[in-house]
Write a protein that holds these residues in place. Structure first.
Motif, PDB file in Angstrom:
ATOM      1  N   GLN A 215       9.876  -3.502  -9.855  1.00  0.00           N
ATOM      2  CA  GLN A 215      10.299  -3.043  -8.538  1.00  0.00           C
ATOM      3  C   GLN A 215       9.323  -2.030  -7.968  1.00  0.00           C
ATOM      4  OE1 GLN A 215      14.300  -1.628  -9.065  1.00  0.00           O
ATOM      5  NE2 GLN A 215      15.167  -3.688  -9.252  1.00  0.00           N
ATOM      6  N   GLN A 216       8.858  -1.113  -8.812  1.00  0.00           N
ATOM      7  CA  GLN A 216       7.908  -0.114  -8.330  1.00  0.00           C
ATOM      8  C   GLN A 216       6.580  -0.758  -7.950  1.00  0.00           C
ATOM      9  OE1 GLN A 216       8.340   3.141  -7.721  1.00  0.00           O
ATOM     10  NE2 GLN A 216      10.508   2.955  -8.258  1.00  0.00           N
ATOM     11  N   SER A 217       6.125  -1.731  -8.759  1.00  0.00           N
ATOM     12  CA  SER A 217       4.849  -2.372  -8.453  1.00  0.00           C
ATOM     13  C   SER A 217       4.934  -3.220  -7.192  1.00  0.00           C
ATOM     14  CB  SER A 217       4.398  -3.234  -9.634  1.00  0.00           C
ATOM     15  OG  SER A 217       5.357  -4.234  -9.931  1.00  0.00           O
ATOM     16  N   ALA A 218       6.140  -3.759  -6.892  1.00  0.00           N
ATOM     17  CA  ALA A 218       6.289  -4.562  -5.672  1.00  0.00           C
ATOM     18  C   ALA A 218       6.042  -3.722  -4.419  1.00  0.00           C
ATOM     19  CB  ALA A 218       7.690  -5.172  -5.616  1.00  0.00           C
ATOM     20  N   ARG A 219       6.180  -2.416  -4.539  1.00  0.00           N
ATOM     21  CA  ARG A 219       5.918  -1.557  -3.379  1.00  0.00           C
ATOM     22  C   ARG A 219       4.452  -1.580  -2.973  1.00  0.00           C
ATOM     23  NH1 ARG A 219       9.634   3.892  -4.250  1.00  0.00           N
ATOM     24  NH2 ARG A 219      11.631   2.804  -4.463  1.00  0.00           N
ATOM     25  N   LEU A 220       3.568  -1.905  -3.917  1.00  0.00           N
ATOM     26  CA  LEU A 220       2.147  -1.997  -3.590  1.00  0.00           C
ATOM     27  C   LEU A 220       1.827  -3.260  -2.815  1.00  0.00           C
ATOM     28  CD1 LEU A 220       0.658  -0.845  -7.016  1.00  0.00           C
ATOM     29  CD2 LEU A 220       1.080   0.537  -4.987  1.00  0.00           C
ATOM     30  N   LEU A 221       2.759  -4.202  -2.792  1.00  0.00           N
ATOM     31  CA  LEU A 221       2.585  -5.449  -2.053  1.00  0.00           C
ATOM     32  C   LEU A 221       3.340  -5.425  -0.740  1.00  0.00           C
ATOM     33  CD1 LEU A 221       1.197  -8.240  -2.563  1.00  0.00           C
ATOM     34  CD2 LEU A 221       3.390  -9.048  -3.404  1.00  0.00           C
TER      35      LEU A 221
ATOM     36  N   GLU B  71       6.874   2.451   1.180  1.00  0.00           N
ATOM     37  CA  GLU B  71       6.962   3.301   2.365  1.00  0.00           C
ATOM     38  C   GLU B  71       5.573   3.558   2.934  1.00  0.00           C
ATOM     39  OE1 GLU B  71       8.835   6.874   1.053  1.00  0.00           O
ATOM     40  OE2 GLU B  71      10.865   6.029   1.137  1.00  0.00           O
ATOM     41  N   VAL B  72       5.540   3.794   4.228  1.00  0.00           N
ATOM     42  CA  VAL B  72       4.314   4.266   4.868  1.00  0.00           C
ATOM     43  C   VAL B  72       4.443   5.767   5.084  1.00  0.00           C
ATOM     44  CG1 VAL B  72       3.784   2.079   5.985  1.00  0.00           C
ATOM     45  CG2 VAL B  72       5.236   3.725   7.151  1.00  0.00           C
ATOM     46  N   SER B  73       3.322   6.429   5.106  1.00  0.00           N
ATOM     47  CA  SER B  73       3.287   7.870   5.374  1.00  0.00           C
ATOM     48  C   SER B  73       2.308   8.110   6.510  1.00  0.00           C
ATOM     49  CB  SER B  73       2.849   8.629   4.117  1.00  0.00           C
ATOM     50  OG  SER B  73       2.793  10.020   4.357  1.00  0.00           O
TER      51      SER B  73
ATOM     52  N   ARG C 208      -0.693   6.968   3.959  1.00  0.00           N
ATOM     53  CA  ARG C 208      -0.455   6.015   2.882  1.00  0.00           C
ATOM     54  C   ARG C 208       0.114   4.728   3.460  1.00  0.00           C
ATOM     55  NH1 ARG C 208       2.881   8.707   0.173  1.00  0.00           N
ATOM     56  NH2 ARG C 208       4.825   7.638   0.699  1.00  0.00           N
ATOM     57  N   GLU C 209      -0.392   3.627   2.953  1.00  0.00           N
ATOM     58  CA  GLU C 209       0.018   2.307   3.426  1.00  0.00           C
ATOM     59  C   GLU C 209       0.245   1.421   2.202  1.00  0.00           C
ATOM     60  OE1 GLU C 209      -1.893  -1.023   6.479  1.00  0.00           O
ATOM     61  OE2 GLU C 209      -3.033   0.739   5.834  1.00  0.00           O
TER      62      GLU C 209
ATOM     63  N   ASP D  76       0.380  -1.807   1.293  1.00  0.00           N
ATOM     64  CA  ASP D  76      -0.509  -2.928   0.970  1.00  0.00           C
ATOM     65  C   ASP D  76      -1.908  -2.748   1.524  1.00  0.00           C
ATOM     66  OD1 ASP D  76       0.417  -3.066   3.540  1.00  0.00           O
ATOM     67  OD2 ASP D  76       0.526  -5.241   3.614  1.00  0.00           O
ATOM     68  N   GLY D  77      -2.303  -1.511   1.765  1.00  0.00           N
ATOM     69  CA  GLY D  77      -3.614  -1.275   2.365  1.00  0.00           C
ATOM     70  C   GLY D  77      -4.767  -1.765   1.519  1.00  0.00           C
ATOM     71  N   ALA D  78      -4.616  -1.720   0.184  1.00  0.00           N
ATOM     72  CA  ALA D  78      -5.715  -2.114  -0.694  1.00  0.00           C
ATOM     73  C   ALA D  78      -5.873  -3.620  -0.819  1.00  0.00           C
ATOM     74  CB  ALA D  78      -5.506  -1.513  -2.082  1.00  0.00           C
ATOM     75  N   LEU D  79      -4.953  -4.397  -0.239  1.00  0.00           N
ATOM     76  CA  LEU D  79      -5.017  -5.855  -0.387  1.00  0.00           C
ATOM     77  C   LEU D  79      -5.900  -6.521   0.647  1.00  0.00           C
ATOM     78  CD1 LEU D  79      -1.267  -6.641  -1.132  1.00  0.00           C
ATOM     79  CD2 LEU D  79      -3.118  -6.227  -2.747  1.00  0.00           C
ATOM     80  N   ASP D  80      -6.203  -5.844   1.736  1.00  0.00           N
ATOM     81  CA  ASP D  80      -7.003  -6.459   2.783  1.00  0.00           C
ATOM     82  C   ASP D  80      -8.459  -6.591   2.360  1.00  0.00           C
ATOM     83  OD1 ASP D  80      -5.048  -6.885   4.788  1.00  0.00           O
ATOM     84  OD2 ASP D  80      -5.062  -4.755   5.241  1.00  0.00           O
ATOM     85  N   LEU D  81      -9.076  -7.690   2.805  1.00  0.00           N
ATOM     86  CA  LEU D  81     -10.460  -7.959   2.439  1.00  0.00           C
ATOM     87  C   LEU D  81     -11.396  -6.879   2.969  1.00  0.00           C
ATOM     88  CD1 LEU D  81     -12.519  -9.900   1.183  1.00  0.00           C
ATOM     89  CD2 LEU D  81     -12.582 -11.117   3.372  1.00  0.00           C
ATOM     90  N   TYR D  82     -11.088  -6.355   4.143  1.00  0.00           N
ATOM     91  CA  TYR D  82     -11.967  -5.366   4.781  1.00  0.00           C
ATOM     92  C   TYR D  82     -11.383  -3.959   4.671  1.00  0.00           C
ATOM     93  CZ  TYR D  82     -13.926  -9.623   6.798  1.00  0.00           C
ATOM     94  OH  TYR D  82     -14.480 -10.865   6.970  1.00  0.00           O
TER      95      TYR D  82
END
Length: 300
Positions: A53-59, A119-121, A174-175, A177-183
């Motif tokens: 559940q915690q890791s799903a927050r990164l997605l 969450e977003v910050s 903080r975002e 899924d920010g690290a998932l974008d290609l750019y």
């Protein structure tokens, strides 16, 4: 011996073993073993669920369908039929302008339900920090500190993307899924998906990634995952947190191995406890402990 005699013989044996004390020790060992195994298994299950559940927050969701073109309406219809919550985003690189300044930025248009997990910050113009699950309002944008610096802007001012003039309502801290974008290595800008059509930025051949995010009860998510997996086309992929973030997958695999070893050790200790509980106690032979002679004792 007939059935009745065998039953009485077994009962007398049980009573003799109980008086000797061995059955009490064995029963206590068995209770302790079952309790220990149940507790460890329950703890391991809860820890694994918590990690997932915690890791799903990164997605920002439980499962994401990532495509290079808009998904057919049937995909959203299937998710809604299963009772899942939906959100979507469109990510692409583009130029942002402010006066004479310009900078390449990674734009992301998000729906009102974003994010489904995590969450977003955002730091607002008045200096306060807002955290939670919410998206920019129509006509507004969030940008990160790099874009503010390159365009020499402050919160509350405006910038241009395509045909849009957007108010900078917040700075992204903080975002999910920010690290998932290609750019993701370029400055970031997040705005409302309702403004995407008016921007004129999505044209034929645009290098945009469309994400359909779903979240909900585990069985419904798994049912959607099976349904979507059988309908993937070229340019589409199905992602969960382990597939999208390899470092998270490694951490989860190590945690599962540790919990598995802990469970196996508990089983081994429980077996040892039961074995020791059933071992004969030191002392005189059972025949000398009192009680009537049992049929068949002379055979021993």
């Amino acid at each position: 011996m007939n059935l009745w005699q065998r039953g009485m013989f077994a009962l007398r044996l049980l009573l003799r073993e109980w008086r000797s004390g061995e059955l009490g020790v064995l029963l206590l060992a068995l209770v302790v073993a079952v309790g220990a195994m149940t507790s460890v298994a329950f703890f391991a299950d809860r820890v694994e669920r918590g990690l997932s559940q915690q890791s799903a927050r990164l997605l920002a969701a439980d499962v994401v369908v990532n495509a290079n073109a808009p998904l057919p309406a049937a995909w959203q219809g299937e998710a809604q039929k299963l009772g899942l919550r939906l959100a979507s985003s469109v990510s692409f690189p583009s130029m942002s302008f402010a006066g004479k300044e310009a900078a390449l930025s990674n734009l992301k248009a998000v729906s009102a339900a974003y994010p489904l997990r995590g969450e977003v910050s955002v730091r607002l113009a008045d200096g306060t920090v807002r955290e939670g699950a919410f998206a920019p309002a129509a006509g507004e944008a969030w940008v990160d500190a790099r874009l503010l610096s390159r365009l020499k802007l402050k919160l509350g001012e405006r910038l241009s993307v395509g045909r849009l003039q957007l108010l900078i309502a917040g700075e992204i801290l903080r975002e999910p899924d920010g690290a998932l974008d290609l750019y993701n290595f370029v400055p970031r800008l997040v705005f409302n998906q309702a403004d995407l059509a008016a921007s004129g930025l999505i044209q034929e051949g645009s290098r945009a990634r469309y994400r359909l995010m779903v979240a909900g009860e585990g069985r419904a998510v798994e049912a959607f995952r099976r349904w979507a997996g059988s309908r993937l086309e070229p340019g589409m992929r199905l992602e969960n947190i382990e597939e999208a973030r390899p470092e998270v997958k490694t951490a989860l695999e190590r945690a599962r191995r540790f919990l598995g070893i802990a469970t196996m050790l508990t089983v081994a200790l429980a077996a040892a406890a039961v074995g020791d509980g059933g071992a004969p106690l030191s002392g005189p032979p059972l025949a000398e402990c009192g009680g009537d002679a049992l049929p068949g004792d002379e055979l021993g």
